[in-house]
Design a protein around this motif. Structure first.
Motif, PDB file in Angstrom:
ATOM      1  N   LYS A  64      31.376 -15.658  12.094  1.00 10.29           N
ATOM      2  CA  LYS A  64      32.290 -15.447  10.969  1.00 10.29           C
ATOM      3  C   LYS A  64      32.420 -16.700  10.107  1.00 10.29           C
ATOM      4  O   LYS A  64      32.421 -16.610   8.874  1.00 10.29           O
ATOM      5  CB  LYS A  64      33.651 -14.981  11.485  1.00 10.29           C
ATOM      6  CG  LYS A  64      33.561 -13.582  12.092  1.00 10.29           C
ATOM      7  CD  LYS A  64      34.830 -13.164  12.785  1.00 10.29           C
ATOM      8  CE  LYS A  64      34.607 -11.783  13.411  1.00 10.29           C
ATOM      9  NZ  LYS A  64      35.635 -11.392  14.324  1.00 10.29           N
ATOM     10  N   ASN A  67      29.674 -17.023   7.794  1.00 13.25           N
ATOM     11  CA  ASN A  67      29.549 -15.870   6.899  1.00 13.25           C
ATOM     12  C   ASN A  67      28.186 -15.187   7.044  1.00 13.25           C
ATOM     13  O   ASN A  67      27.537 -14.820   6.070  1.00 13.25           O
ATOM     14  CB  ASN A  67      29.791 -16.312   5.444  1.00 13.25           C
ATOM     15  CG  ASN A  67      30.086 -15.147   4.531  1.00 13.25           C
ATOM     16  OD1 ASN A  67      30.588 -14.116   4.974  1.00 13.25           O
ATOM     17  ND2 ASN A  67      29.771 -15.297   3.265  1.00 13.25           N
ATOM     18  N   LYS A  69      27.384 -12.295   8.187  1.00 11.20           N
ATOM     19  CA  LYS A  69      27.314 -10.877   7.815  1.00 11.20           C
ATOM     20  C   LYS A  69      26.621 -10.711   6.466  1.00 11.20           C
ATOM     21  O   LYS A  69      25.801  -9.814   6.283  1.00 11.20           O
ATOM     22  CB  LYS A  69      28.726 -10.289   7.764  1.00 11.20           C
ATOM     23  CG  LYS A  69      28.769  -8.840   7.384  1.00 11.20           C
ATOM     24  CD  LYS A  69      30.205  -8.347   7.311  1.00 11.20           C
ATOM     25  CE  LYS A  69      30.236  -6.952   6.743  1.00 11.20           C
ATOM     26  NZ  LYS A  69      31.553  -6.578   6.285  1.00 11.20           N
ATOM     27  N   ASP A  70      26.924 -11.612   5.547  1.00 13.50           N
ATOM     28  CA  ASP A  70      26.317 -11.548   4.213  1.00 13.50           C
ATOM     29  C   ASP A  70      24.973 -12.254   4.131  1.00 13.50           C
ATOM     30  O   ASP A  70      24.148 -11.915   3.287  1.00 13.50           O
ATOM     31  CB  ASP A  70      27.277 -12.158   3.177  1.00 13.50           C
ATOM     32  CG  ASP A  70      28.577 -11.369   3.069  1.00 13.50           C
ATOM     33  OD1 ASP A  70      28.534 -10.133   3.263  1.00 13.50           O
ATOM     34  OD2 ASP A  70      29.629 -11.978   2.799  1.00 13.50           O
TER      35      ASP A  70
END
Length: 116
Positions: A64, A67, A69-70
């Motif tokens: 997380k 970042n 996920k992106d």
């Protein structure tokens, strides 16, 4: 069989107990103190037939914080494997290497089918 785990992870503790209860022999390896190398991850990924995202601890703080996920969809396979090799906390755990069989995370049914 190699079991990569983080000792304070409750899922890893459950998996280890399951292995012990089912008399499955394994060698334990601390995933942070002895992080998988790029070469190991590349070999395991090619053996696994799993999507690369299954190798990531998507619920972890490091995932997380970075970042990911992106970022993951825009990174190459090689970049992702190199990233995983930098930090054991990014790697999905527990992680099992049993010959050419790779298991990520602990799902009792999946482990029963693969290891018993």
């Amino acid at each position: 069989m190699l079991l990569l785990l983080y000792p304070r992870c409750t899922t890893c503790q459950k998996a280890k107990k399951w292995l012990d209860d089912n008399h499955v022999e394994y060698t334990e390896r601390h995933i942070v103190e002895d992080n998988p190398t790029y070469e190991e991850l590349r070999e395991w990924y090619s053996q696994s037939e799993l999507p690369i995202k299954k190798f990531f601890n998507t619920s972890g703080l490091r995932y997380k914080e970075l970042n990911l996920k992106d970022k993951i969809p825009t990174m190459t396979e090689d970049e992702l494997l190199k990233l995983l090799a930098t930090d054991g906390m990014l790697v999905k755990r527990p992680f099992v290497v049993n010959g050419d069989r790779i298991l990520t995370g602990f799902k009792e049914k999946e482990w029963s089918d693969a290891l018993l």
